[in-house]
Design a protein around this motif. Structure first.
Motif, PDB file in Angstrom:
ATOM      1  N   CYS A  62       0.839  -1.201   0.000  1.00 30.86           N
ATOM      2  CA  CYS A  62       0.000   0.000   0.000  1.00 30.86           C
ATOM      3  C   CYS A  62       0.874   1.251   0.000  1.00 30.86           C
ATOM      4  N   LYS A  65       2.637   1.745  -3.291  1.00 31.68           N
ATOM      5  CA  LYS A  65       1.717   2.294  -4.291  1.00 31.68           C
ATOM      6  C   LYS A  65       1.547   3.799  -4.087  1.00 31.68           C
ATOM      7  N   LYS A  66       1.489   4.236  -2.845  1.00 31.16           N
ATOM      8  CA  LYS A  66       1.362   5.672  -2.559  1.00 31.16           C
ATOM      9  C   LYS A  66       2.548   6.440  -3.117  1.00 31.16           C
ATOM     10  N   LYS A  68       4.244   5.518  -5.627  1.00 33.29           N
ATOM     11  CA  LYS A  68       4.306   5.200  -7.052  1.00 33.29           C
ATOM     12  C   LYS A  68       5.452   4.258  -7.416  1.00 33.29           C
ATOM     13  N   LEU A  70       5.050   1.114  -6.966  1.00 30.79           N
ATOM     14  CA  LEU A  70       4.250   0.044  -7.548  1.00 30.79           C
ATOM     15  C   LEU A  70       3.102   0.694  -8.303  1.00 30.79           C
ATOM     16  N   ASP A  71       2.766   0.128  -9.445  1.00 28.03           N
ATOM     17  CA  ASP A  71       1.664   0.680 -10.233  1.00 28.03           C
ATOM     18  C   ASP A  71       0.322   0.197  -9.675  1.00 28.03           C
ATOM     19  N   ALA A  72      -0.764   0.578 -10.329  1.00 27.86           N
ATOM     20  CA  ALA A  72      -2.103   0.223  -9.854  1.00 27.86           C
ATOM     21  C   ALA A  72      -2.301  -1.285  -9.771  1.00 27.86           C
ATOM     22  N   GLY A  74       0.029  -3.326  -8.898  1.00 25.44           N
ATOM     23  CA  GLY A  74       0.910  -3.832  -7.855  1.00 25.44           C
ATOM     24  C   GLY A  74       2.289  -4.238  -8.323  1.00 25.44           C
ATOM     25  N   ASP A  77       7.291  -0.111 -10.620  1.00 24.67           N
ATOM     26  CA  ASP A  77       7.177   0.964 -11.610  1.00 24.67           C
ATOM     27  C   ASP A  77       8.323   1.955 -11.409  1.00 24.67           C
ATOM     28  N   TYR A 118       0.403  -6.299  -5.312  1.00 27.10           N
ATOM     29  CA  TYR A 118       1.129  -5.370  -4.445  1.00 27.10           C
ATOM     30  C   TYR A 118       1.602  -6.003  -3.148  1.00 27.10           C
TER      31      TYR A 118
END
Length: 154
Positions: A62, A65-66, A68, A70-72, A74, A77, A118
């Motif tokens: 999580c 992802k915040k 960025k 990890l992409d949407a 998971g 990126d 993710y």
């Protein structure tokens, strides 16, 4: 750094309100991920330096992802993470760390593989980012996150 969370999740270049400090925004994001991933405390994660429960892995995912990293879906990126690094006020204040972080983001690009979401990609990405910065003689690229976690524990 005490934790892969700190070492891997770094900076938060999220949109900030003028009246909120970056550390306060990061604290809000940490608490949001703790709630969404049903993690009661980050204390164990910070002390063991290794996410070993599903909740800890998903919390780490999580947070990544915040930032960025990890992409949407998971997955790692590098470009998203580099955008975060470029825009983070704390990183801009430390150009040597920022430069190293950009290099490490690229270096991890082909190394975070064999994971599906993710929760499973986060520990791999975190470890790669942490080790990459350590190899460049820096402890972390997650300056704002570290400050926020310290403030939360005090």
């Amino acid at each position: 750094m005490r934790v892969e969370v700190v070492a891997a999740v770094l900076l938060l270049a999220a949109v900030t309100n003028a009246e909120d400090s970056l550390v306060d925004i990061v604290i809000r994001e940490v608490k949001g991920c703790m709630d969404s991933e049903h993690l009661g405390s980050i204390g164990g994660l910070r002390s063991t330096n290794d996410p070993n429960s599903a909740e800890q892995k998903c919390f780490l995912g999580c947070m990544l992802k915040k930032f960025k990293a990890l992409d949407a879906g998971g997955h790692y990126d590098a470009e998203g993470l580099k955008t975060t690094i470029q825009h983070c006020p704390r990183m801009k204040a430390h150009p040597d760390i920022q430069k190293a972080a950009m290099q490490v983001a690229d270096e991890c690009n082909g190394k975070v593989t064999g994971c599906d979401d993710y929760c499973s990609c986060a520990p791999l990405a975190s470890k790669c980012l942490h080790e990459g910065m350590k190899n460049k003689a820096f402890q972390t690229i997650f300056i704002a996150l570290d400050e926020a976690l310290d403030k939360m524990e005090s």
